[in-house]
Design a protein around this motif. Structure first.
Motif, PDB file in Angstrom:
ATOM      1  N   MET A 247       0.832  -1.213   0.000  1.00 22.15           N
ATOM      2  CA  MET A 247       0.000   0.000   0.000  1.00 22.15           C
ATOM      3  C   MET A 247       0.853   1.243   0.000  1.00 22.15           C
ATOM      4  SD  MET A 247      -3.435  -0.633   1.919  1.00 22.15           S
ATOM      5  CE  MET A 247      -4.115  -2.279   1.904  1.00 22.15           C
ATOM      6  N   SER A 248       1.928   1.223   0.772  1.00 21.62           N
ATOM      7  CA  SER A 248       2.816   2.392   0.792  1.00 21.62           C
ATOM      8  C   SER A 248       3.387   2.650  -0.591  1.00 21.62           C
ATOM      9  CB  SER A 248       3.951   2.177   1.791  1.00 21.62           C
ATOM     10  OG  SER A 248       3.426   2.114   3.085  1.00 21.62           O
ATOM     11  N   LYS A 249       3.756   1.562  -1.272  1.00 21.18           N
ATOM     12  CA  LYS A 249       4.293   1.733  -2.621  1.00 21.18           C
ATOM     13  C   LYS A 249       3.234   2.324  -3.553  1.00 21.18           C
ATOM     14  CE  LYS A 249       7.794  -1.787  -2.497  1.00 21.18           C
ATOM     15  NZ  LYS A 249       7.803  -3.256  -2.480  1.00 21.18           N
ATOM     16  N   ALA A 250       1.982   1.881  -3.362  1.00 21.32           N
ATOM     17  CA  ALA A 250       0.892   2.392  -4.196  1.00 21.32           C
ATOM     18  C   ALA A 250       0.708   3.891  -3.947  1.00 21.32           C
ATOM     19  CB  ALA A 250      -0.396   1.631  -3.903  1.00 21.32           C
ATOM     20  N   ILE A 251       0.756   4.304  -2.678  1.00 17.84           N
ATOM     21  CA  ILE A 251       0.619   5.730  -2.372  1.00 17.84           C
ATOM     22  C   ILE A 251       1.761   6.514  -3.012  1.00 17.84           C
ATOM     23  CG2 ILE A 251       0.711   7.448  -0.523  1.00 17.84           C
ATOM     24  CD1 ILE A 251      -0.782   5.507   1.215  1.00 17.84           C
ATOM     25  N   ASP A 252       2.945   5.976  -2.911  1.00 11.43           N
ATOM     26  CA  ASP A 252       4.109   6.615  -3.540  1.00 11.43           C
ATOM     27  C   ASP A 252       3.872   6.836  -5.028  1.00 11.43           C
ATOM     28  OD1 ASP A 252       5.939   7.282  -1.664  1.00 11.43           O
ATOM     29  OD2 ASP A 252       7.108   5.431  -1.795  1.00 11.43           O
ATOM     30  N   ALA A 253       3.319   5.816  -5.680  1.00 17.03           N
ATOM     31  CA  ALA A 253       3.090   5.906  -7.120  1.00 17.03           C
ATOM     32  C   ALA A 253       2.035   6.959  -7.434  1.00 17.03           C
ATOM     33  CB  ALA A 253       2.665   4.539  -7.663  1.00 17.03           C
ATOM     34  N   VAL A 254       0.929   6.966  -6.669  1.00 18.29           N
ATOM     35  CA  VAL A 254      -0.132   7.950  -6.904  1.00 18.29           C
ATOM     36  C   VAL A 254       0.430   9.355  -6.701  1.00 18.29           C
ATOM     37  CG1 VAL A 254      -2.337   8.835  -6.039  1.00 18.29           C
ATOM     38  CG2 VAL A 254      -1.967   6.369  -6.177  1.00 18.29           C
ATOM     39  N   ARG A 255       1.213   9.496  -5.650  1.00 13.55           N
ATOM     40  CA  ARG A 255       1.760  10.811  -5.290  1.00 13.55           C
ATOM     41  C   ARG A 255       2.733  11.320  -6.368  1.00 13.55           C
ATOM     42  NH1 ARG A 255       6.347  11.821  -2.599  1.00 13.55           N
ATOM     43  NH2 ARG A 255       6.549  13.919  -1.765  1.00 13.55           N
ATOM     44  N   ALA A 256       3.630  10.438  -6.805  1.00  8.16           N
ATOM     45  CA  ALA A 256       4.618  10.858  -7.801  1.00  8.16           C
ATOM     46  C   ALA A 256       3.920  11.329  -9.080  1.00  8.16           C
ATOM     47  CB  ALA A 256       5.566   9.703  -8.109  1.00  8.16           C
ATOM     48  N   LYS A 257       2.883  10.600  -9.474  1.00  9.65           N
ATOM     49  CA  LYS A 257       2.165  10.950 -10.700  1.00  9.65           C
ATOM     50  C   LYS A 257       1.432  12.286 -10.523  1.00  9.65           C
ATOM     51  CE  LYS A 257      -0.889   8.942 -14.110  1.00  9.65           C
ATOM     52  NZ  LYS A 257      -2.331   8.781 -13.927  1.00  9.65           N
TER      53      LYS A 257
END
Ligand SMILES: [Zn+2]
Length: 417
Positions: A247-257
């Protein structure tokens, strides 16, 4: 008091006696040389077969480094004998204070190996005016002894984890024992393929594998397949730590985009510097991070929605089994409608492995130290980072076993620290 008296107290070698002790100066260094002599009638032991054999000849004297004293290096000085062995031919004798061709006494090697657990190998070498090679040699000896003498009985819960080694996408698979009373690294293998894990089960053996009751892993397909095949009797648990890190990785991805999108639109990038506000648990935030998070939550951002989904999921772990399943289904449904691609990916994964996720609750009631994989993983990561300079994987494995293996040590007549 004579030094010899002390040596006879703490380091006596049957069949040998201490001779004169001399103080030398070599360059700027002071060193003590302790002469060792065989007892008059004692026969030498053949290093090939460990039997007493008649003498053949005597080699010139050699130094064996011992534990330093008062900052002064200490060496044993001994002329090795050769034996005429009926079964091995002419062989160098075996001596009780050193192994093989090592220039270090076994006692000193254990001394260095123990310090190398507290300090880095480099620091250990520097502090004791030794060389990096001597420290590595000592750690190798200690790890080899520990691996040979450890007890592998009674392993009922294992955790399987992967770790990136060095830069580039190279991985190692680590298998831990995670029983409530015993947590340690059992095995390290190259890569993270099915073959890697098969190698572990082959080494572990059918009997021990059949006694495993819980296996904790990530949702990594090769691991899932092999666990189903080789430890089918065990309750297979998808670990909380691994799920939350997805989930943390998913948040990172959403945030970076989203940062990119905001920048492209020329908008104020409110998201810069917020990574830890979003990844940490709210109770662990600093005051500054807390304020930042509050500001952020007032914005209608994709990142915020992803964050709220993650935080909401934390409740999952508090439910009782039938309710946990219902909660999981509802969460996945909501997340699938979120239009947040990385979060949807997590939801899909959880749906696909629903049973294994719910097994967490079964394991929670067993004698499994569930949170432990995270701690071990952190420790392994620190060790790996510290070892990036190592040229060979072999040394990295060595460092991992040394720090995480909880390896036994032999009982000594005298503890040098
Ligand atoms: Zn022999």
């Amino acid at each position: 008091m004579l030094l010899k008296t002390i040596l006879n107290r703490i380091q006596k070698h049957p069949g040998f006696v201490y001779g004169p002790i001399r103080l030398h100066q070599e360059g700027v260094e002071l060193l003590l040389e302790v002469v060792i002599r065989p007892r008059a009638k004692g026969q030498a032991v053949c290093s090939g077969c460990q039997c007493r054999r008649p003498g053949y000849d005597t080699l010139s004297a050699r130094r064996f480094e011992f534990v330093p004293m008062w900052g002064i290096k200490v060496f044993f000085l001994y002329a090795l004998r050769r034996v005429d062995c009926g079964s091995c031919g002419v062989k160098v004798e075996a001596v009780p204070w050193a192994q093989g061709k090592s220039p270090l006494t076994t006692t000193y090697a254990w001394f260095l190996a123990r310090w190398a657990k507290r300090l880095s190998w480099k620091e250990t070498a520097a502090v004791f005016h030794s060389s990096w090679h001597s420290v590595v040699r000592s750690v190798k000896m200690a790890v080899a002894w520990g691996l040979e003498h450890r007890n592998l009985n009674g392993v009922s819960a294992i955790g399987i984890d992967e770790i990136a080694r060095g830069r580039g996408q190279k991985y190692a698979t680590l298998v831990y024992q995670i029983d409530a009373g015993a947590k340690r690294l059992l095995w390290v293998g190259r890569d993270r393929t099915e073959k890697t894990l098969l190698r572990f089960f082959d080494w572990f053996g059918d009997k021990r594998s059949a006694a495993v009751r819980f296996v904790c892993t990530d949702m990594w397909k090769p691991y899932l397949r092999i666990v189903a095949r080789k430890a089918a009797q065990a309750v297979h648990v998808l670990d909380r730590f691994h799920i939350m890190s997805h989930m943390s990785k998913a948040i990172d991805a959403v945030r970076a985009k989203e940062i990119k999108e905001l920048k492209a639109k020329g908008k104020n990038p409110v998201l810069t510097g917020t990574r830890w506000c979003l990844l940490k648990r709210p109770e662990n935030l600093t005051e500054g991070q807390e304020i930042k998070l509050k500001e952020l939550l007032n914005c209608n951002l994709k990142t915020v929605r992803a964050y709220l989904l993650k935080e909401d999921f934390q409740w999952f772990w508090e439910y009782m089994p039938p309710w946990a399943g219902k909660f999981l289904d509802a969460w996945c449904k909501r997340t699938m409608r979120s239009r947040l691609k990385p979060m949807k990916k997590v939801a899909k994964m959880l749906r696909a492995h629903r049973d294994l996720v719910l097994n967490w609750f079964r394991a929670k009631n067993g004698l499994v130290a569930l949170g432990v994989v995270e701690g071990l993983n952190n420790k392994a990561r620190v060790t790996t980072k510290r070892s990036y300079g190592f040229r060979s994987y072999h040394l990295l494995d060595l460092a991992l076993y040394q720090t995480l293996g909880d390896l036994p040590e032999p009982k000594a007549t005298h503890e040098f620290f």
